[in-house]
Design an enzyme around this catalytic site. Structure first.
Site, PDB file in Angstrom:
ATOM      1  N   ASP A 194      35.509  44.652  39.348  1.00  0.00           N
ATOM      2  CA  ASP A 194      36.418  45.796  39.196  1.00  0.00           C
ATOM      3  C   ASP A 194      37.365  45.919  40.378  1.00  0.00           C
ATOM      4  O   ASP A 194      37.115  45.387  41.464  1.00  0.00           O
ATOM      5  CB  ASP A 194      35.624  47.102  39.010  1.00  0.00           C
ATOM      6  N   GLU A 231      31.682  48.431  41.177  1.00  0.00           N
ATOM      7  CA  GLU A 231      31.343  48.484  42.605  1.00  0.00           C
ATOM      8  C   GLU A 231      32.105  49.608  43.291  1.00  0.00           C
ATOM      9  O   GLU A 231      31.577  50.320  44.139  1.00  0.00           O
ATOM     10  CB  GLU A 231      31.669  47.133  43.267  1.00  0.00           C
ATOM     11  N   ASP A 235      33.151  39.894  49.849  1.00  0.00           N
ATOM     12  CA  ASP A 235      33.893  41.146  49.681  1.00  0.00           C
ATOM     13  C   ASP A 235      34.467  41.655  51.000  1.00  0.00           C
ATOM     14  O   ASP A 235      34.706  42.841  51.162  1.00  0.00           O
ATOM     15  CB  ASP A 235      32.960  42.193  49.055  1.00  0.00           C
ATOM     16  N   HIS A 242      42.667  48.304  49.169  1.00  0.00           N
ATOM     17  CA  HIS A 242      42.759  49.672  48.632  1.00  0.00           C
ATOM     18  C   HIS A 242      44.116  50.325  48.906  1.00  0.00           C
ATOM     19  O   HIS A 242      44.207  51.540  48.962  1.00  0.00           O
ATOM     20  CB  HIS A 242      41.622  50.570  49.172  1.00  0.00           C
TER      21      HIS A 242
HETATM   22 ZN   LIG Z   1      35.506  45.250  47.294  1.00  0.00          ZN
END
Ligand SMILES: [Zn+2]
Length: 367
Positions: free
Chosen positions: A74, A135, A159, A339
């Site tokens: 995701d 996640e 990640d 993000h």
């Molecule tokens: Zn991540």
């Protein structure tokens, strides 16, 4: 060793498939098809409530210990209709969405490494591949994996960001939601009959210590919602915040300090408080002398990187894997400014990070 063009192509294909949290079915289909081309089967486990698919778990038989490789399917918002652009060795979005390198760079790296292993018949340990879902909304997919699935000797979550950084620890996080219930009244006619919930919330927040608390601890109030009109004393305000710490006792103290201020302000004004706290995930710390750290350090040195062992400021699926008994580190494949709509992927690092992953895997099979 790896096919660089195929790696980049796979990445771009992946980010073009929308996969916000709980809506990963389409990208899961793509990944499943790619795995099937390599003769790797996958099973779907731990589908979250409200989701359209579960985590994908695969196994590749090899020799030596069982190594877990993980990335999540995701992406965060705004993450619909991502259009990757490539400019001077960097891939970015068109500026209206995130890029989704978090975590599709990790997904693409794992796929490319599996293809390379198969094509070149390279030695590798037993591999467990877990592509998780949801996640980004609280490690929901990983939390749905039972201990019976998580049997690897150690693991890597792809990640992170920088390729020379090895994250061996992450904090615990507690989220809190507070509803302050005051009393509505006409602001012009009967102000003295009201209890202003916004006022109460403001005093509580102003008295809280938030931001960076110490080297291991942070806290934030991130959401405030309430009030209806200028002529009504607001009866209700909702606050949402969080605290994180690598030290669990400090975390408890921080959350208590925050909720104490809420209680005090409510008492002072005669407001009521509805409070819920939720442990999102627990901290972990993988020892620097543990086999997985040694393995990654050896790989990094072979790739002529200067490794840095660092704690992470955020939680990831690695928190869950560690809590369920699989010592798991977080490493990166070159993504930056995660993000945000400025998120980008440095192609050179992406390639090197993927090569590094392959080196680590070969190392795990005995060099
Ligand atoms: Zn991540």
């Amino acid at each position: 060793m790896i096919n660089k063009r195929r790696l980049v192509k796979t990445f771009k294909e992946l980010v073009r498939i929308d996969s916000l949290s709980l809506r990963e079915a389409q990208v899961a289909r793509y990944v499943r098809r790619e795995l099937r081309k390599l003769g790797i089967r996958s099973v779907q486990v731990g589908k979250p409530r409200g989701g359209d698919t579960g985590n994908m778990v695969s196994f590749v038989s090899g020799q030596g210990p069982l190594l877990l490789l993980n990335a999540h399917l995701d992406t965060v918002s705004p993450g619909r209709n991502i259009k990757p652009r490539e400019k001077r060795g960097v891939i970015c979005s068109d500026g209206t969405t995130v890029l989704g390198a978090d975590n599709k760079a990790g997904v693409a790296a794992i796929l490319e490494v599996l293809r390379t292993i198969k094509e070149q018949k390279l030695p590798h340990p037993h591999l467990q591949i877990i592509f998780t879902v949801a996640e980004e909304i609280g490690l929901v997919g990983a939390k749905n994996l039972s201990r019976s699935v998580l049997k690897a000797a150690y693991g890597l979550a792809l990640d992170g960001g920088q390729i020379d950084k090895l994250l061996n620890a992450a904090p615990s996080q507690i989220n809190l939601t507070a509803t302050i219930i005051g009393k509505a009244a006409h602001a012009g006619v009967h102000p003295e009959a009201g209890v202003n919930a916004i006022r109460v919330a403001s005093e509580a927040i102003a008295a809280m210590k938030i931001g960076r608390i110490d080297r291991e601890t942070t806290a934030n109030i991130g959401v405030i919602r309430g009030g209806k009109a200028t002529n009504i004393i607001p009866a209700e305000v909702e606050l949402r915040g969080e605290a994180r710490s690598h030290d669990r006792a400090k975390l408890r103290r921080q959350v208590k300090a925050m909720t104490d201020q809420l209680r005090k302000a409510c008492r002072r004004h005669g407001a009521r408080l509805r409070l819920t706290t939720e442990q999102m995930y627990r901290s972990f710390a993988v020892r620097p002398d543990s086999p997985i750290v040694k393995l990654v350090l050896t790989g990094m040195k072979k790739e002529r990187l200067r490794p840095q062992i660092k704690p992470s400021g955020g939680g990831s699926d690695a928190n869950i894997f560690n809590a369920r008994g699989v010592p798991t580190l977080v490493i990166g494949v070159g993504a930056r400014q995660l993000h945000t709509t400025g998120e980008e992927l440095v192609i050179r690092d992406f390639i090197r990070g993927t090569e590094l992953l392959l080196t680590i895997i070969r190392e795990a099979a005995g060099g």
